[in-house]
Every structure is written in structure tokens, then in C-alpha cells.
Design an enzyme around this catalytic site. Sequence first.
Site, PDB file in Angstrom:
ATOM      1  N   HIS A 148       0.869  -1.229  -0.018  1.00  0.00           N
ATOM      2  CA  HIS A 148       0.042  -0.072   0.067  1.00  0.00           C
ATOM      3  C   HIS A 148       0.926   1.330   0.030  1.00  0.00           C
ATOM      4  O   HIS A 148       2.022   1.263   0.769  1.00  0.00           O
ATOM      5  CB  HIS A 148      -0.953  -0.039   1.248  1.00  0.00           C
ATOM      6  CG  HIS A 148      -2.254   0.827   0.985  1.00  0.00           C
ATOM      7  ND1 HIS A 148      -2.005   2.135   1.137  1.00  0.00           N
ATOM      8  CD2 HIS A 148      -3.392   0.727   0.494  1.00  0.00           C
ATOM      9  CE1 HIS A 148      -3.320   2.729   1.046  1.00  0.00           C
ATOM     10  NE2 HIS A 148      -4.110   1.715   0.411  1.00  0.00           N
TER      11      HIS A 148
ATOM     12  N   GLU B  11      -7.962  -5.111  -0.146  1.00  0.00           N
ATOM     13  CA  GLU B  11      -8.312  -5.682  -1.391  1.00  0.00           C
ATOM     14  C   GLU B  11      -8.344  -7.188  -1.341  1.00  0.00           C
ATOM     15  O   GLU B  11      -9.211  -8.080  -1.690  1.00  0.00           O
ATOM     16  CB  GLU B  11      -7.757  -5.350  -2.503  1.00  0.00           C
ATOM     17  CG  GLU B  11      -7.890  -3.897  -2.878  1.00  0.00           C
ATOM     18  CD  GLU B  11      -8.055  -3.226  -3.984  1.00  0.00           C
ATOM     19  OE1 GLU B  11      -8.437  -4.148  -5.060  1.00  0.00           O
ATOM     20  OE2 GLU B  11      -8.208  -2.199  -4.445  1.00  0.00           O
TER      21      GLU B  11
END
Length: 364
Positions: free
Chosen positions: A247, A300
Site C-alpha cells: 500500500h 483488497e
Amino acid sequence: MSDFKAGLEGVVAVETEIAEPDREGGSLRYRGIDIEELVGHYPYERVWGLLVDDDLDSAMPDPERSEPAALTGNAPSDLQAETARLSGTWKLGKLNEISDEQAREDLGRLSAQMMAIVARSARVADGHTDPVPDDVVAKGKTAAEKFLLRWRGEADPKHAKAIDTYWICTAEHGLNASTFAARIVASTGADCGAALSSAVGALSGPLHGGAPAYVKPMLEEVAAMGDPQRWVKDALDAGKRIMGFGHRIYRAEDPRSRILKETAKDLGSPQVEIAERLEAAALTALEERHPERPLRTNVEYYSAVVLDIAEIPPPLAPAMFACSRVAGWSAHILEQKRTGRLFRPNARYVGPPPRSLNGDQATS
Ligand code: COA
């Protein structure tokens, strides 16, 4: 220009009062409120009110009766096209010509309609061209239930809970690519439909909104192989990225991943076990290969597991993400309208020097 940053990483492009991803602390707050206080206590449509109006008693409205023109069953492209079309159908005003109140109303109507478009597109993908009757959809109590009813004609409470949790966890996250796209378009004074449909296009790529679509097949592959460590090694040796890890913002655990994992367990997902085994193998291998850059589980990964509980087919994942983000995008479009300025960054030219079409060096 030595301050060039590829991908604008670390560049502060706007100031916002909407969401605060706490990079080191591993928490995410909407208008100051930790999402852990919202999930399970308020339905998504009221979290929409919190993000857009700073008011949990405000809510996203129900969609209006409006027949999509030409659905293909490919939800992200249906959503992008139909959202842009609503600008014309509803004769939406340009953001620089309408009031803040009118923009808020347009965003509410569009957000609700976008969810209805995704539900209808999913229904087309399932082979049904007829809409579910309005009185059946009206039986739903929350936006998630109505979404499922509009899609399938029924709303399993477990499915509705999975979708509601997913939508709340992914409703807003600061200045990611799609939100930036929405703000850029809004900054030109374009209408709300144009800004939201541009955001949908930005979200449809696998590096932003599409990863869950890859996670489920990955989990199935790993389960069939039965050896997560080897699967991870093979993937990394082949130079592949493991979807659902890494991320730009979080260096600690992504709080959304934590909440979604708990939800997956609570709702009895059969995929949690293999997901946890693969997660452990991936975290160890990524740590070994990139000790300089913490690559942790992102939103996700467990989103894919939670969406699977609701029997969401992987290709629908980006459009489900777009449904969540209508809240964040709407809040940012309004914030851009109220406080923003036209985006016009610079580009540093690094192409060929001046030259002539005749092959001679240009003189100026
Ligand atoms: N699997 C394997 N390697 C990864 C990785 C992943 N999921 N994420 C990053 N890396 C590696 C890159 O290959 C790169 O290695 P290199 O320096 O040897 O080339 C290094 O880590 C840095 O990658 P970079 O793309 O600069 O990191 P980023 O912080 O800009 O990227 C993501 C963030 C999300 C785009 C990236 O982590 C990724 O592609 N993840 C997979 C897709 C995904 O899950 N997307 C959903 C995001 S919420």
C-alpha cells in the site's frame, strides 16, 4: 526541476477534512470517527451522510426510477457510460454555475443511481434483461438489501451484511487515483456526472480497484496446490506481484483488512483458512525480499473473501468498489467545489531536442 516525484508519491495535492488514514497507527477515520465505530452500527447510506454532510442522520437517498439505456453486463464500463449519460438525461448543471446545495443534491441522486446501475448490470450479466419489480426492491431496509433485491430479487441477510461492511470499509480513503481523478474533473467546473464517471474509469484498473478480482482465483489456485509457501516463491521468482499486498499509505496493518477478516470469520467464510495460510506465507516472503519497504495485507485481500460470501463474481469487484466510493468521491467533489482550485501541474519535457522534419537540426 529536481522535485519531480513519479506517481506524485508523497506530494500533498489537496487539504481535506474528509478522511484520515492513520499511516503508522493502522486506523482509518471518517470525519474524525474510527470506522470500527461505524461498521455494524450504521448502514452504508448513513456513512455516506457522514462523509458528504458530516452528519450520520443524513443519508444517501433511494435511487429514482430511471431506466439505463444499454447495459452490456460489464459493470465498470456500464457504470462509467451510464453515469456520464445521466449528466445529459438529468440536465445537470456545471459545478462552477450551481450552488453547493444543488451540487449536494446532484451527488446524492447520482450516488444512489450508480448503485442501481451496478445492480442492473449484474442482473444482465446473470442473463436477466427484465428489472425486478419496484415493490420487491422496496422491501429492502438498507442500501445493501435494496442492491441485492434489485440484482437478484432476493437479499440473504448474510450477503447484505457482507456487502454493507465492505462498502463502509472502502467508502473513502483520501487522495487515491480515482478520487484525484474526480477532483481534477470537478476542478474544471464540469458537472457531477462527469466527475463521478471519470472516477469510475480510474478505479477500473487492477492496481487500484481491481485487485479483489484476482484474489479469488489466486486463493483457488493456492488451495488446489496445497502449498502456499511454494506458490508465493514461484510467483515472486517469476516477477509477479501478489495481489492484495502492499500500500502507498499504510506501513502498519491496514485497519480495513483487519475488520474485513473478522467479518469473513463471523460470517463463516470457507475461504478464511486458506487466505490466512497464504497471507502468512506472503508476508514472510515479502519481508525477506523487501526489508526496506513494509508490504502488508491491504484492503483488497480480505475484501475478496468478504465479497465471495455475498457470491459476488470476481469481475464485478471493481464495480462493487465503485459503489462504496460514491460516498468518498461525492464528499471530495463537494470539497473541491468549496475550497479547490483548477489543477494544472507541470510536466518536465525530456523528449528529443528541437529538430527539423528535413533532417537538419532546427535553429531555434
Ligand atoms: N507483491 C510483490 N511485490 C510487490 C508488491 C506485491 N503485492 N507490492 C510491491 N511490491 C514490490 C515491487 O515489485 C517493488 O519491487 P522492486 O523495487 O524490486 O521493483 C517494490 O515492492 C515497491 O513497489 P511499488 O510499486 O513502488 O510500491 P507502491 O507502494 O508504489 O505500490 C501498490 C503500491 C498497491 C500499487 C503495490 O503494492 C501493488 O501493486 N500491490 C498489488 C496490487 C494490489 O493489491 N492493489 C490494491 C491496492 S489497495
